[in-house]
Design a protein around this motif. Structure first.
Motif, PDB file in Angstrom:
ATOM      1  N   LEU A  24      30.444  59.019  39.330  1.00 10.83           N
ATOM      2  CA  LEU A  24      31.704  58.651  38.806  1.00 10.83           C
ATOM      3  C   LEU A  24      32.328  59.882  37.942  1.00 10.83           C
ATOM      4  CD1 LEU A  24      31.129  55.063  37.494  1.00 10.83           C
ATOM      5  CD2 LEU A  24      32.018  55.992  39.776  1.00 10.83           C
ATOM      6  N   ASP A  25      33.585  59.859  37.735  1.00 10.00           N
ATOM      7  CA  ASP A  25      34.463  60.890  36.776  1.00 10.00           C
ATOM      8  C   ASP A  25      34.123  60.798  35.414  1.00 10.00           C
ATOM      9  OD1 ASP A  25      36.621  59.654  35.531  1.00 10.00           O
ATOM     10  OD2 ASP A  25      37.403  59.554  37.732  1.00 10.00           O
ATOM     11  N   ALA A  26      34.186  61.861  34.828  1.00 10.15           N
ATOM     12  CA  ALA A  26      33.855  61.614  33.182  1.00 10.15           C
ATOM     13  C   ALA A  26      34.144  60.453  32.251  1.00 10.15           C
ATOM     14  CB  ALA A  26      34.003  63.193  32.451  1.00 10.15           C
ATOM     15  N   GLN A  75      34.914  51.040  41.035  1.00 10.23           N
ATOM     16  CA  GLN A  75      34.931  49.695  41.495  1.00 10.23           C
ATOM     17  C   GLN A  75      33.679  49.265  42.113  1.00 10.23           C
ATOM     18  OE1 GLN A  75      38.898  49.469  43.299  1.00 10.23           O
ATOM     19  NE2 GLN A  75      39.640  48.629  41.734  1.00 10.23           N
ATOM     20  N   GLN A  76      33.268  50.021  43.132  1.00 11.91           N
ATOM     21  CA  GLN A  76      32.029  49.790  44.080  1.00 11.91           C
ATOM     22  C   GLN A  76      30.641  49.624  43.016  1.00 11.91           C
ATOM     23  OE1 GLN A  76      31.476  52.555  47.379  1.00 11.91           O
ATOM     24  NE2 GLN A  76      33.533  52.389  47.937  1.00 11.91           N
ATOM     25  N   GLN A  77      30.765  50.777  42.236  1.00  8.96           N
ATOM     26  CA  GLN A  77      29.792  50.713  41.197  1.00  8.96           C
ATOM     27  C   GLN A  77      29.724  49.351  40.393  1.00  8.96           C
ATOM     28  OE1 GLN A  77      27.559  52.877  40.324  1.00  8.96           O
ATOM     29  NE2 GLN A  77      26.823  51.162  39.040  1.00  8.96           N
ATOM     30  N   LEU A  83      35.737  57.822  33.451  1.00  7.27           N
ATOM     31  CA  LEU A  83      35.118  56.545  34.016  1.00  7.27           C
ATOM     32  C   LEU A  83      33.478  56.266  33.421  1.00  7.27           C
ATOM     33  CD1 LEU A  83      36.175  54.170  35.494  1.00  7.27           C
ATOM     34  CD2 LEU A  83      35.437  55.114  37.531  1.00  7.27           C
ATOM     35  N   ARG A  84      32.738  57.270  33.262  1.00 11.45           N
ATOM     36  CA  ARG A  84      31.444  57.194  33.226  1.00 11.45           C
ATOM     37  C   ARG A  84      31.289  56.607  31.575  1.00 11.45           C
ATOM     38  NH1 ARG A  84      29.793  62.420  35.469  1.00 11.45           N
ATOM     39  NH2 ARG A  84      29.904  63.320  33.556  1.00 11.45           N
ATOM     40  N   ILE A  85      32.244  57.129  31.004  1.00 13.68           N
ATOM     41  CA  ILE A  85      31.952  56.552  29.497  1.00 13.68           C
ATOM     42  C   ILE A  85      32.416  55.146  29.314  1.00 13.68           C
ATOM     43  CG2 ILE A  85      32.874  57.207  26.945  1.00 13.68           C
ATOM     44  CD1 ILE A  85      33.030  60.072  27.904  1.00 13.68           C
ATOM     45  N   ARG A  86      33.297  54.810  30.116  1.00 17.38           N
ATOM     46  CA  ARG A  86      33.797  53.452  29.793  1.00 17.38           C
ATOM     47  C   ARG A  86      32.801  52.484  30.493  1.00 17.38           C
ATOM     48  NH1 ARG A  86      39.075  52.419  32.900  1.00 17.38           N
ATOM     49  NH2 ARG A  86      37.952  50.613  33.901  1.00 17.38           N
ATOM     50  N   MET A  87      32.209  52.878  31.715  1.00 16.44           N
ATOM     51  CA  MET A  87      31.127  52.143  32.138  1.00 16.44           C
ATOM     52  C   MET A  87      29.966  51.905  31.418  1.00 16.44           C
ATOM     53  SD  MET A  87      31.891  50.692  35.513  1.00 16.44           S
ATOM     54  CE  MET A  87      30.572  50.376  35.801  1.00 16.44           C
ATOM     55  N   ARG A  88      29.534  53.059  30.848  1.00 14.52           N
ATOM     56  CA  ARG A  88      28.618  53.018  30.095  1.00 14.52           C
ATOM     57  C   ARG A  88      28.559  51.820  28.912  1.00 14.52           C
ATOM     58  NH1 ARG A  88      28.308  58.448  26.269  1.00 14.52           N
ATOM     59  NH2 ARG A  88      28.036  59.730  28.210  1.00 14.52           N
ATOM     60  N   ALA A  89      29.743  52.113  28.260  1.00 14.74           N
ATOM     61  CA  ALA A  89      29.967  51.034  27.206  1.00 14.74           C
ATOM     62  C   ALA A  89      29.967  49.519  27.708  1.00 14.74           C
ATOM     63  CB  ALA A  89      31.266  51.126  26.658  1.00 14.74           C
ATOM     64  N   ASP A  90      30.442  49.359  28.923  1.00 17.06           N
ATOM     65  CA  ASP A  90      30.217  47.919  29.530  1.00 17.06           C
ATOM     66  C   ASP A  90      28.963  47.537  29.816  1.00 17.06           C
ATOM     67  OD1 ASP A  90      33.111  48.012  29.355  1.00 17.06           O
ATOM     68  OD2 ASP A  90      33.523  48.198  31.575  1.00 17.06           O
ATOM     69  N   ILE A  91      28.191  48.770  30.298  1.00 13.89           N
ATOM     70  CA  ILE A  91      26.710  48.245  30.617  1.00 13.89           C
ATOM     71  C   ILE A  91      25.989  47.875  29.560  1.00 13.89           C
ATOM     72  CG2 ILE A  91      24.752  49.183  31.556  1.00 13.89           C
ATOM     73  CD1 ILE A  91      26.073  50.668  33.423  1.00 13.89           C
ATOM     74  N   ARG A  92      26.158  48.606  28.207  1.00 14.57           N
ATOM     75  CA  ARG A  92      25.553  48.263  27.246  1.00 14.57           C
ATOM     76  C   ARG A  92      26.119  46.657  26.541  1.00 14.57           C
ATOM     77  NH1 ARG A  92      21.121  48.421  24.538  1.00 14.57           N
ATOM     78  NH2 ARG A  92      21.066  49.577  22.514  1.00 14.57           N
ATOM     79  N   ARG A  93      27.330  46.578  26.612  1.00 15.92           N
ATOM     80  CA  ARG A  93      27.878  45.218  26.056  1.00 15.92           C
ATOM     81  C   ARG A  93      27.220  44.065  26.846  1.00 15.92           C
ATOM     82  NH1 ARG A  93      31.738  42.567  28.272  1.00 15.92           N
ATOM     83  NH2 ARG A  93      32.424  44.288  29.641  1.00 15.92           N
ATOM     84  N   ILE A  94      27.108  44.464  28.153  1.00 13.70           N
ATOM     85  CA  ILE A  94      26.791  43.178  28.887  1.00 13.70           C
ATOM     86  C   ILE A  94      25.289  42.900  28.825  1.00 13.70           C
ATOM     87  CG2 ILE A  94      26.212  42.465  31.217  1.00 13.70           C
ATOM     88  CD1 ILE A  94      28.811  43.899  32.180  1.00 13.70           C
ATOM     89  N   GLN A  95      24.577  44.033  28.661  1.00 12.77           N
ATOM     90  CA  GLN A  95      23.132  44.022  28.144  1.00 12.77           C
ATOM     91  C   GLN A  95      22.921  43.290  26.741  1.00 12.77           C
ATOM     92  OE1 GLN A  95      21.030  46.434  25.948  1.00 12.77           O
ATOM     93  NE2 GLN A  95      19.043  45.331  26.646  1.00 12.77           N
ATOM     94  N   LYS A  96      23.535  43.616  25.931  1.00 11.55           N
ATOM     95  CA  LYS A  96      23.410  43.078  24.653  1.00 11.55           C
ATOM     96  C   LYS A  96      23.865  41.577  24.671  1.00 11.55           C
ATOM     97  CE  LYS A  96      23.103  46.651  21.156  1.00 11.55           C
ATOM     98  NZ  LYS A  96      24.347  47.715  21.085  1.00 11.55           N
ATOM     99  N   SER A 146      23.392  55.267  45.150  1.00 13.76           N
ATOM    100  CA  SER A 146      24.246  55.224  46.142  1.00 13.76           C
ATOM    101  C   SER A 146      25.181  53.888  46.427  1.00 13.76           C
ATOM    102  CB  SER A 146      23.783  55.458  47.460  1.00 13.76           C
ATOM    103  OG  SER A 146      22.951  54.397  47.996  1.00 13.76           O
ATOM    104  N   TYR A 147      25.058  52.996  45.204  1.00 13.52           N
ATOM    105  CA  TYR A 147      25.545  51.662  45.011  1.00 13.52           C
ATOM    106  C   TYR A 147      24.994  50.932  45.876  1.00 13.52           C
ATOM    107  CZ  TYR A 147      29.331  54.650  43.392  1.00 13.52           C
ATOM    108  OH  TYR A 147      30.237  55.734  42.644  1.00 13.52           O
ATOM    109  N   ALA A 148      24.848  51.032  47.432  1.00 15.70           N
ATOM    110  CA  ALA A 148      24.388  50.243  48.259  1.00 15.70           C
ATOM    111  C   ALA A 148      25.041  49.039  48.387  1.00 15.70           C
ATOM    112  CB  ALA A 148      22.768  50.155  47.995  1.00 15.70           C
TER     113      ALA A 148
END
Ligand SMILES: Nc1ncnc2c1ncn2[C@@H]1O[C@H](COP(=O)(O)OP(=O)(O)O)[C@@H](O)[C@H]1O
Ligand SMILES: [Mg+2]
Lengths: 243, 531
Positions: free
Chosen positions: A170-172, A144-146, A174-187, A89-91
């Motif tokens: 999130l919509d489809a 953005q809240q995410q 945005l989901r794909i973009r955020m997915r890539a961002d999360i993976r990049r930051i983790q790497k 829920s972002y919280a």
């Protein structure tokens, strides 16, 4: 950076068992997804690791630290586990600005104001929120809240980051973009991730390893290539076979 | 929608206006236009009364917040044992009239013969003081805070607090940085309400304040009116001040944080740890002292020859003979049928208002609903003054039961219209439309479709009006004198003439009736209404 080991975890709510003998080892710096239908116990696993729930039985080790061992009565409260968490829920706190939200873990840790603001601004830049630090959450879009929630989870440089269906609202696109961002930051940073989702494409695209769950039991564990052809990942295929 | 003349709208508007709005308008105009307005409101007594009301209301609000908010948090967010039991017990004072609580605490902490003083030593506690009165009022009104803050916490996403813990904050820090800001709108709203009802209260301040020589606006209005000549002008002037005071909190508005999207998860219970047992015992002690002790005090005193003496020989059934004396016995009957009549009338008028508001799109329907709710928020003393102004000439209704019926209807009709409106809101428009297509209209439609569909709401509305009317005191003592008795006026007189055991008998009757009616309401509404 730490590994996470779950040993023989048992958890029941009001007498209904959710987990019975759940076992999982996540290596240091690994990105592991828990995949399964809604209600199968994914969130419960995350909350046990976070310390937001107590197991009825079992042991949880983060790095070389036992954070919870029901048989010995060992218990480290969530605020002392150095684990970041991004909630479904972002919280995001509605009464704080973006800056205040993201800087909060540093504030609690007693970091001086100037230092924590400087640090927060760099993190905001990394998650793509530069320039929005003065906004209230109500003025932000869902995506953005995410990102605010993600930034808040990252800022204290946790050993382990837990994400509970972070993209499901999130919509489809945005989901794909955020997915890539999360993976990049983790790497880039190399922390350990346990990622919960019920979207198999998402899990296959993002993870080092997948854990496929059903009703509190692990059905299969493996790399995306290893589990890709697993029958329960494609119920349609199963249907066709039967027909 | 077709524009046409709708008699039912104008009938409802006229009724609501004459019943509840005209009296308030008349009080205001009488008060302000009185030549002695400034003289009255700047007199030493008036200033004392204003200060007394402010002090009592502020003190009560503060104490109610300090009691209600922590209890709300403990029963929603922690692993405190017996949370469900506490929730029920702590809500009980909500349905008990404050003047009954006053009678109870006078029995307990009267400096001469109070039961607690018999235990602790004479004069240890003195209920006849500002502190004593504030205590009684806060114990009556903290449920407003308790219930409002609970509702706010239950609807807030608990992950907001979980996120703070994951950020490294410990319990107190989470409370201060996240829980408290989340509760803020509820604290301000319920605190404002407590301030309003305390400033408006009459029964308890009169019962305790008289002996303590404390003056309040509501009691000064009563004194001015009953002092005779010129009293009405003076009372109206004071009423203007009270109305202004009671309205102030309505302008307090919390900056409201938009509620963000997101699925609310189940709350993580804060582990109270080593504090769990002490807090549990403390909460139990509070329930015992604040809820159980007063009820026991009233019930026991009703069976005592002399208040405050606990020897077995002092217990008797004799006091209940007071119910057979014509005045008290008939007072109970009068209150019963008046409350029933007012409740029935309120369901009719409230039902009409609710129907117009919820099921039509007529212009002015929201204004009608607002006007209906105004008398409920207005202090009872002020409304009663206005009713005297309206109904003295040419109709000589003052000092008759009819003025009470009018007063109860005027004040409490909003309770019925609100409940019925909620019921109507759940009725699918297709149901009455289908009936119309089958040829039903007018009264047939009302009888065969609407009433059966909203029957639960009608019943709930009836009970919600019946309960406060049965025990009504504030308006009753102003509107009728000797000759017409209700439970409230009898109890008030008995207290004035120092008859604590007889007063406790009546108070016990009120308590029993309130508890039974409330249970009935809870059963009939399947837990939706009642506590
Ligand atoms: N606090 C709780 N109290 C009672 N039941 C719960 C609680 N949390 C989760 N459950 C139950 O446990 C099961 C697993 O829930 P969860 O871990 O949230 O599943 P998922 O995240 O996979 O959708 C569900 O049946 C849910 O209803
Ligand atoms: Mg879940």
């Amino acid at each position: 950076m730490s590994s996470v080991t779950l040993t023989d975890l048992h958890k029941a709510f009001d007498g209904n068992p959710v987990l019975h003998g759940f076992e999982l080892e996540v290596a240091q710096g690994e990105f592991v997804s828990l995949l399964g239908a809604s209600g199968c116990g994914k969130t419960t696993v995350l909350r046990l690791v976070a310390g937001l729930e107590e197991p009825d039985r079992g042991r949880i080790t983060v790095g070389d630290r036992v954070v919870c061992d029901a048989s010995k009565g060992t218990w480290i409260p969530p605020e002392a586990r150095r684990i970041g968490m991004v909630f479904q829920s972002y919280a995001v706190w509605p009464h704080m600005t973006v800056l205040e939200n993201v800087a909060y873990p540093l504030k609690v840790a007693g970091v001086a104001r100037a230092e924590r603001e400087a640090h927060t601004l760099t993190i905001l830049e990394r998650v793509g929120l530069a320039g929005l630090e003065g906004r209230r959450p109500a003025q932000l879009s869902g995506g953005q809240q995410q990102r605010v929630a993600l930034a808040r989870g990252l800022i204290m440089e946790p050993d382990v980051l837990l994400l509970d269906e972070p993209l499901s609202n999130l919509d489809a696109k945005l989901r794909i973009r955020m997915r890539a961002d999360i993976r990049r930051i983790q790497k880039e940073s190399g922390f350990t991730v346990i990622y919960v989702t019920h979207d198999q494409d998402e899990a296959l695209a993002i993870s080092d390893r997948l854990v496929i769950m059903e009703e509190g039991v692990i059905l299969a564990v493996g790399s995306p290539d290893e589990v890709r052809d697993h029958a329960f990942l494609s119920p349609e295929a199963e249907h066709e076979e039967r027909a | 929608m077709r524009r046409r003349f709708e008699p039912r709208f104008w009938i409802a508007l006229a009724a609501v206006f004459v019943l509840g709005i005209l009296p308030l308008v008349l009080v205001l105009s009488r008060g302000v236009s009185s030549g002695a307005f400034w003289e009255t409101v700047t007199s030493e007594e008036a200033v004392d009364a204003v200060l007394g009301t402010l002090q009592l209301s502020a003190g009560t609000t503060l104490l109610a917040l300090l009691i209600g908010a922590p209890l709300a948090w403990l029963t929603t967010r922690t692993d405190l044992p017996w949370r469900g039991f506490f929730r029920s017990m702590l809500t009980i004072p909500y349905i008990i009239p404050p003047y009954i609580a006053a009678v109870a605490w006078i029995n307990l902490a009267n400096p001469e013969v109070g039961a607690l003083n018999s235990l602790l030593g004479k004069g240890a506690l003195d209920i006849y003081s500002m502190t004593g009165l504030t205590w009684v009022m806060a114990l009556s009104f903290y449920p407003y805070v308790f219930l409002t803050v609970r509702a706010a916490l239950l609807s807030a996403d608990p992950s907001l607090e979980d996120a703070a813990r994951m950020s490294g904050a410990r319990t107190w820090r989470v409370l201060r940085d996240v829980s408290l800001p989340l509760m803020r709108p509820a604290l301000i709203a319920s605190g404002g309400l407590v301030f309003m009802v305390t400033a408006s209260a009459f029964g308890a301040p009169a019962l305790i304040g008289n002996a303590a020589r404390l003056d309040f606006l509501s009691t000064s209005i009563f004194d001015a009116l009953t002092s005779g000549l010129g009293g009405m002008a003076q009372a109206s002037s004071l009423a203007c001040v009270l109305l202004a005071l009671a309205v102030i909190p309505m302008f307090l508005r919390a900056r409201h944080h938009a509620v963000l999207t997101g699925k609310a998860s189940r709350p993580t219970r804060v582990r109270l740890g080593r504090a769990r047992l002490p807090i549990h015992l403390l909460t139990l002690a509070f329930v015992a002292v604040a809820v159980i002790l007063p009820a026991v005090a009233v019930a026991l005193t009703a069976f005592m020859r002399v208040a405050g003496d606990f020897s077995l020989s002092n217990f008797t059934l004799e006091n209940f003979a007071v119910l057979e004396r014509s005045d008290s016995g008939s007072a109970i009957w009068t209150s019963l049928w008046l409350a029933a009549a007012a409740a029935t009338a309120a369901v009719v008028l409230g039902g009409l208002v609710a129907f117009l508001q919820v099921k039509t799109r007529r212009r002015g329907r929201h204004l009608l609903a607002t006007l209906t709710a105004v008398p409920l928020a207005a202090p009872g003393t002020v409304l009663a003054l206005g009713l005297i102004l309206v109904w003295t000439t040419p109709l000589k209704l003052v000092n008759t039961v009819w003025i009470l019926l009018i007063a109860y209807l005027a004040k409490y009709v909003a309770l019925a219209s609100r409940a019925i409106g909620e019921g109507l809101g759940t009725v699918d428009d297709a149901l009455p439309e289908a009936a119309r297509m089958s040829g039903a209209h007018g009264l047939t439609l009302l009888r065969t479709i609407w009433i059966p569909l909203v029957l639960p709401a009608l019943v709930a509305g009836w009970f919600l009006v019946f309960m406060p009317c049965f025990s009504e005191l504030t308006m009753s003592v102003l509107l009728v004198g000797p000759g017409v008795d209700t439970v409230g006026t009898r109890l008030f007189e008995m207290r004035e003439y120092e008859a604590p055991t007889a007063a406790s008998v009546l108070a016990t009757v009120v308590l029993a009736l309130v508890v039974v009616t409330n249970l009935l309401l809870r059963l009939l509404s399947r837990g939706r209404y009642g506590v």
